[in-house]
Write a protein that holds these residues in place. Structure first.
Motif, PDB file in Angstrom:
ATOM      1  N   LYS A 141     -17.951   2.889   1.601  1.00 19.87           N
ATOM      2  CA  LYS A 141     -19.124   3.143   0.773  1.00 19.87           C
ATOM      3  C   LYS A 141     -20.013   1.914   0.663  1.00 19.87           C
ATOM      4  N   ASN A 142     -19.422   0.742   0.852  1.00 20.01           N
ATOM      5  CA  ASN A 142     -20.176  -0.509   0.751  1.00 20.01           C
ATOM      6  C   ASN A 142     -20.482  -1.112   2.117  1.00 20.01           C
ATOM      7  N   ASP A 143     -20.422  -0.265   3.147  1.00 26.62           N
ATOM      8  CA  ASP A 143     -20.826  -0.642   4.513  1.00 26.62           C
ATOM      9  C   ASP A 143     -19.976  -1.738   5.129  1.00 26.62           C
ATOM     10  N   PHE A 144     -18.694  -1.754   4.766  1.00 25.90           N
ATOM     11  CA  PHE A 144     -17.752  -2.655   5.417  1.00 25.90           C
ATOM     12  C   PHE A 144     -16.819  -1.837   6.299  1.00 25.90           C
ATOM     13  N   LYS A 145     -16.606  -2.324   7.498  1.00 29.88           N
ATOM     14  CA  LYS A 145     -15.771  -1.627   8.464  1.00 29.88           C
ATOM     15  C   LYS A 145     -14.440  -2.362   8.623  1.00 29.88           C
ATOM     16  N   LEU A 146     -13.355  -1.616   8.631  1.00 28.22           N
ATOM     17  CA  LEU A 146     -12.046  -2.213   8.885  1.00 28.22           C
ATOM     18  C   LEU A 146     -11.969  -2.571  10.365  1.00 28.22           C
ATOM     19  N   ILE A 147     -11.940  -3.873  10.669  1.00 28.95           N
ATOM     20  CA  ILE A 147     -11.929  -4.292  12.071  1.00 28.95           C
ATOM     21  C   ILE A 147     -10.538  -4.680  12.553  1.00 28.95           C
ATOM     22  N   PHE A 148      -9.638  -4.919  11.602  1.00 27.61           N
ATOM     23  CA  PHE A 148      -8.277  -5.280  11.994  1.00 27.61           C
ATOM     24  C   PHE A 148      -7.339  -5.085  10.819  1.00 27.61           C
ATOM     25  N   GLU A 149      -6.140  -4.618  11.110  1.00 31.03           N
ATOM     26  CA  GLU A 149      -5.086  -4.602  10.094  1.00 31.03           C
ATOM     27  C   GLU A 149      -3.751  -4.894  10.769  1.00 31.03           C
ATOM     28  N   PHE A 162       0.835  -1.199   0.000  1.00 28.11           N
ATOM     29  CA  PHE A 162       0.000   0.000   0.000  1.00 28.11           C
ATOM     30  C   PHE A 162       0.872   1.251   0.000  1.00 28.11           C
ATOM     31  N   VAL A 163       0.340   2.291  -0.637  1.00 27.21           N
ATOM     32  CA  VAL A 163       0.994   3.599  -0.629  1.00 27.21           C
ATOM     33  C   VAL A 163       0.031   4.609  -0.027  1.00 27.21           C
ATOM     34  N   ASP A 164       0.568   5.770   0.378  1.00 22.59           N
ATOM     35  CA  ASP A 164      -0.242   6.781   1.060  1.00 22.59           C
ATOM     36  C   ASP A 164      -0.951   7.740   0.112  1.00 22.59           C
ATOM     37  N   GLU A 185       8.047   4.667   2.074  1.00 22.84           N
ATOM     38  CA  GLU A 185       7.084   5.204   1.117  1.00 22.84           C
ATOM     39  C   GLU A 185       5.994   4.194   0.763  1.00 22.84           C
ATOM     40  N   PHE A 186       6.110   2.978   1.250  1.00 22.39           N
ATOM     41  CA  PHE A 186       5.070   1.970   1.042  1.00 22.39           C
ATOM     42  C   PHE A 186       5.064   1.030   2.240  1.00 22.39           C
ATOM     43  N   SER A 187       3.989   0.271   2.372  1.00 26.19           N
ATOM     44  CA  SER A 187       3.870  -0.669   3.490  1.00 26.19           C
ATOM     45  C   SER A 187       3.262  -1.973   2.998  1.00 26.19           C
ATOM     46  N   TYR A 188       3.463  -3.006   3.767  1.00 24.62           N
ATOM     47  CA  TYR A 188       3.033  -4.366   3.423  1.00 24.62           C
ATOM     48  C   TYR A 188       2.012  -4.782   4.481  1.00 24.62           C
ATOM     49  N   ARG A 189       0.744  -4.900   4.094  1.00 23.91           N
ATOM     50  CA  ARG A 189      -0.320  -5.032   5.089  1.00 23.91           C
ATOM     51  C   ARG A 189      -1.322  -6.123   4.749  1.00 23.91           C
ATOM     52  N   SER A 190      -2.050  -6.539   5.792  1.00 22.33           N
ATOM     53  CA  SER A 190      -3.247  -7.370   5.637  1.00 22.33           C
ATOM     54  C   SER A 190      -4.403  -6.632   6.299  1.00 22.33           C
ATOM     55  N   LEU A 191      -5.567  -6.635   5.638  1.00 20.47           N
ATOM     56  CA  LEU A 191      -6.730  -5.892   6.114  1.00 20.47           C
ATOM     57  C   LEU A 191      -7.920  -6.817   6.248  1.00 20.47           C
ATOM     58  N   PHE A 192      -8.648  -6.674   7.368  1.00 22.24           N
ATOM     59  CA  PHE A 192      -9.840  -7.484   7.641  1.00 22.24           C
ATOM     60  C   PHE A 192     -11.059  -6.546   7.704  1.00 22.24           C
ATOM     61  N   PHE A 193     -12.012  -6.761   6.796  1.00 22.80           N
ATOM     62  CA  PHE A 193     -13.214  -5.929   6.769  1.00 22.80           C
ATOM     63  C   PHE A 193     -14.441  -6.761   7.158  1.00 22.80           C
ATOM     64  N   SER A 212      -3.557   2.311  -3.245  1.00 19.00           N
ATOM     65  CA  SER A 212      -3.756   3.465  -2.375  1.00 19.00           C
ATOM     66  C   SER A 212      -4.601   3.008  -1.194  1.00 19.00           C
ATOM     67  N   LYS A 213      -4.064   3.132   0.009  1.00 16.84           N
ATOM     68  CA  LYS A 213      -4.812   2.673   1.184  1.00 16.84           C
ATOM     69  C   LYS A 213      -6.082   3.491   1.377  1.00 16.84           C
ATOM     70  N   SER A 214      -5.997   4.804   1.180  1.00 19.20           N
ATOM     71  CA  SER A 214      -7.184   5.644   1.377  1.00 19.20           C
ATOM     72  C   SER A 214      -8.270   5.301   0.360  1.00 19.20           C
ATOM     73  N   LYS A 215      -7.881   5.013  -0.868  1.00 19.76           N
ATOM     74  CA  LYS A 215      -8.844   4.645  -1.906  1.00 19.76           C
ATOM     75  C   LYS A 215      -9.547   3.337  -1.550  1.00 19.76           C
ATOM     76  N   MET A 216      -8.786   2.375  -1.024  1.00 31.48           N
ATOM     77  CA  MET A 216      -9.394   1.102  -0.660  1.00 31.48           C
ATOM     78  C   MET A 216     -10.324   1.253   0.540  1.00 31.48           C
ATOM     79  N   LEU A 217      -9.918   2.014   1.544  1.00 30.76           N
ATOM     80  CA  LEU A 217     -10.777   2.227   2.708  1.00 30.76           C
ATOM     81  C   LEU A 217     -12.066   2.929   2.297  1.00 30.76           C
TER      82      LEU A 217
END
Length: 232
Positions: A198-206, A163-165, A222-230, A188-193
């Protein structure tokens, strides 16, 4: 850059094989596949978190997973191995991969491989799981995410992505073997969030994983390596 621009850059790089030859190289790897298993990286960095998260929601209430790009490391195989709970899984993979994988897993009735969403008869899934796969969806990642929402999942899990900022996704070129490159999207992390909000999913863990790879043009901050749980 677009996917096509990334491919053009690969084909113009004389130090590496062209994109078509890289796919032949990957096809050869598929032909040599003879078993499924667990990835050490997942065991160390992701699996304990995933199993814990599912257990907190009562693992026995989860009966189905749509696993995108599960390949030889399908997530339900991990869950079966470490919790002894079988979860029916439809695993989406490349067409030339599915026949081989269905042969390998013919005695594992809870694993079924498909090459197209239209082949899957199931209407709903508890979890849609992208196991380090969304970055390879060319320019259609968000279109595909939209399609998976039709399965009314309770969770959408995206693991091990860069992800990038900034506000836009970017393409990088990933080395795959000594002479091979493939396009690899940094999201883009902000774009994904925003998409999930918009689709009523909440990020509960990353979780943020250690970055073990280097980028020639970007510093590691300048970038990060992440896992996201919605969760819906």
């Amino acid at each position: 850059k677009t996917f096509d621009q990334a491919v053009k850059k690969i084909n113009e790089n004389k130090k590496f094989k062209n994109y078509e030859e890289t796919f032949k190289f990957l096809d050869n790897e598929i032909e040599n596949t003879n078993k499924i298993g667990v990835d050490k990286g997942d065991i160390q960095s992701l699996l304990p978190i995933l199993v814990s998260s599912i257990n907190n929601s009562n693992i026995k209430s989860i009966s189905s997973i749509l696993d995108i790009g599960g390949g030889v490391n399908p997530i339900s195989f991990y869950i079966k191995k470490y919790t002894n709970h079988e979860i029916e899984s439809c695993i989406l993979e490349m067409e030339n991969y599915t026949k081989k994988l269905n042969q390998i897993t013919k005695d594992m009735n809870y694993l079924n491989y498909f090459s197209n969403l239209n082949e899957i008869n199931q209407k709903n899934f508890d979890i849609v799981y992208f196991g380090s796969s969304l970055q390879y969806f060319q320019d259609t990642a968000y279109e595909f995410l939209e399609k998976t929402l039709n399965y009314d999942p309770r969770w959408i899990i995206i693991t091990r992505n860069f992800f990038v900022d900034g506000d836009e996704d970017i393409y990088s070129l990933q080395s795959n073997g000594r002479y091979h490159l493939i396009p690899h999207k940094f999201f883009s992390k902000s774009k994904m969030l925003n998409f999930f909000n918009k689709n009523d999913f909440k990020l509960i863990f990353e979780t943020k994983h250690d970055v073990v790879r280097k980028h020639k043009k970007m510093n590691t901050d300048e970038f990060s390596y992440r896992s996201l749980f919605f969760k819906n």
